[in-house]
Design a protein around this motif. Structure first.
Motif, mmCIF file in Angstrom:
data_model
loop_
_atom_site.group_PDB
_atom_site.id
_atom_site.type_symbol
_atom_site.label_atom_id
_atom_site.label_comp_id
_atom_site.label_asym_id
_atom_site.label_seq_id
_atom_site.Cartn_x
_atom_site.Cartn_y
_atom_site.Cartn_z
ATOM 1 N N ILE A 1 0.849 -1.193 0.000
ATOM 2 C CA ILE A 1 0.000 0.000 0.000
ATOM 3 C C ILE A 1 0.890 1.250 0.000
ATOM 4 O O ILE A 1 1.873 1.319 0.736
ATOM 5 C CB ILE A 1 -0.969 -0.026 1.200
ATOM 6 C CG1 ILE A 1 -2.000 -1.122 0.951
ATOM 7 C CG2 ILE A 1 -1.628 1.320 1.415
ATOM 8 C CD1 ILE A 1 -3.007 -1.288 2.029
ATOM 9 N N VAL B 1 -1.536 7.325 -5.774
ATOM 10 C CA VAL B 1 -2.205 6.542 -4.737
ATOM 11 C C VAL B 1 -3.414 5.829 -5.310
ATOM 12 O O VAL B 1 -3.605 4.624 -5.090
ATOM 13 C CB VAL B 1 -2.613 7.447 -3.547
ATOM 14 C CG1 VAL B 1 -3.561 6.721 -2.611
ATOM 15 C CG2 VAL B 1 -1.397 7.913 -2.788
ATOM 16 N N LEU C 1 -3.646 1.722 -5.693
ATOM 17 C CA LEU C 1 -4.696 0.970 -5.001
ATOM 18 C C LEU C 1 -5.568 0.190 -5.981
ATOM 19 O O LEU C 1 -5.980 -0.940 -5.693
ATOM 20 C CB LEU C 1 -5.540 1.910 -4.145
ATOM 21 C CG LEU C 1 -4.832 2.493 -2.925
ATOM 22 C CD1 LEU C 1 -5.741 3.473 -2.202
ATOM 23 C CD2 LEU C 1 -4.372 1.397 -1.997
#
Length: 163
Positions: A93, A131, A135
């Protein structure tokens, strides 16, 4: 990249995956497999980034490897594949990019001049998009192999006719 550094990253990625598995109360018989999956998937990502390939693409391939490894390991441990794959993929992550995005948003709320505002806005948007795409790569990389290798797919379903 030195082999010792690669081995060290492999060990830390596997330990992080095992740590998340313990946190999620995964059966102890699956912890070794989760460590292997987390280490291999993370190393794929590290190797892609080291070869100057996109971090998003590296994350996609690493998560896909974790998704495919989760299927045979699930049969060995008698656990569902997501129970193995999710803790193994959590160390991938993008915390650094999310942190930079949040700091940029906080800086944008202050009183700054126009040139600085444009620079901070573009940097914040860049980190936010990274991000989001990382994801999505994690979700697709883990989910698609599990959907492809699913045993009882549509042929096992019985649809009722309403006419």
């Amino acid at each position: 990249m030195e082999y010792f550094v690669l081995l060290e990253k492999c060990i830390w990625l596997g330990m992080a995956a095992i740590g998340f598995a313990v946190l999620f109360n995964v059966p102890s018989r699956a912890l070794g497999y989760i460590g292997i999956m987390g280490a291999l998937g993370g190393i794929v990502k590290v190797l892609f980034v080291h070869q100057d390939v996109s971090v998003i693409l590296g994350t996609l391939f690493g998560a896909t490897l974790i998704g495919f490894l989760g299927i045979p390991f699930a049969h060995k441990t008698n656990c569902p594949p997501p129970v193995l794959a999710i803790p193994a993929v959590i160390p991938m992550i993008p915390g650094k990019f999310a942190y930079k995005m949040m700091i940029g948003l906080i800086n944008l709320s202050g009183d700054i001049d126009q040139a600085t505002y444009i620079y901070i806005m573009s940097d914040t948007l860049n980190n936010g998009l990274k991000v989001m795409f990382i994801l999505m790569s994690i979700a697709g990389g883990v989910g698609i192999p599990l959907l492809i290798a699913r045993r009882d797919s549509a042929k096992g379903m019985h649809l009722k006719r309403k006419f």
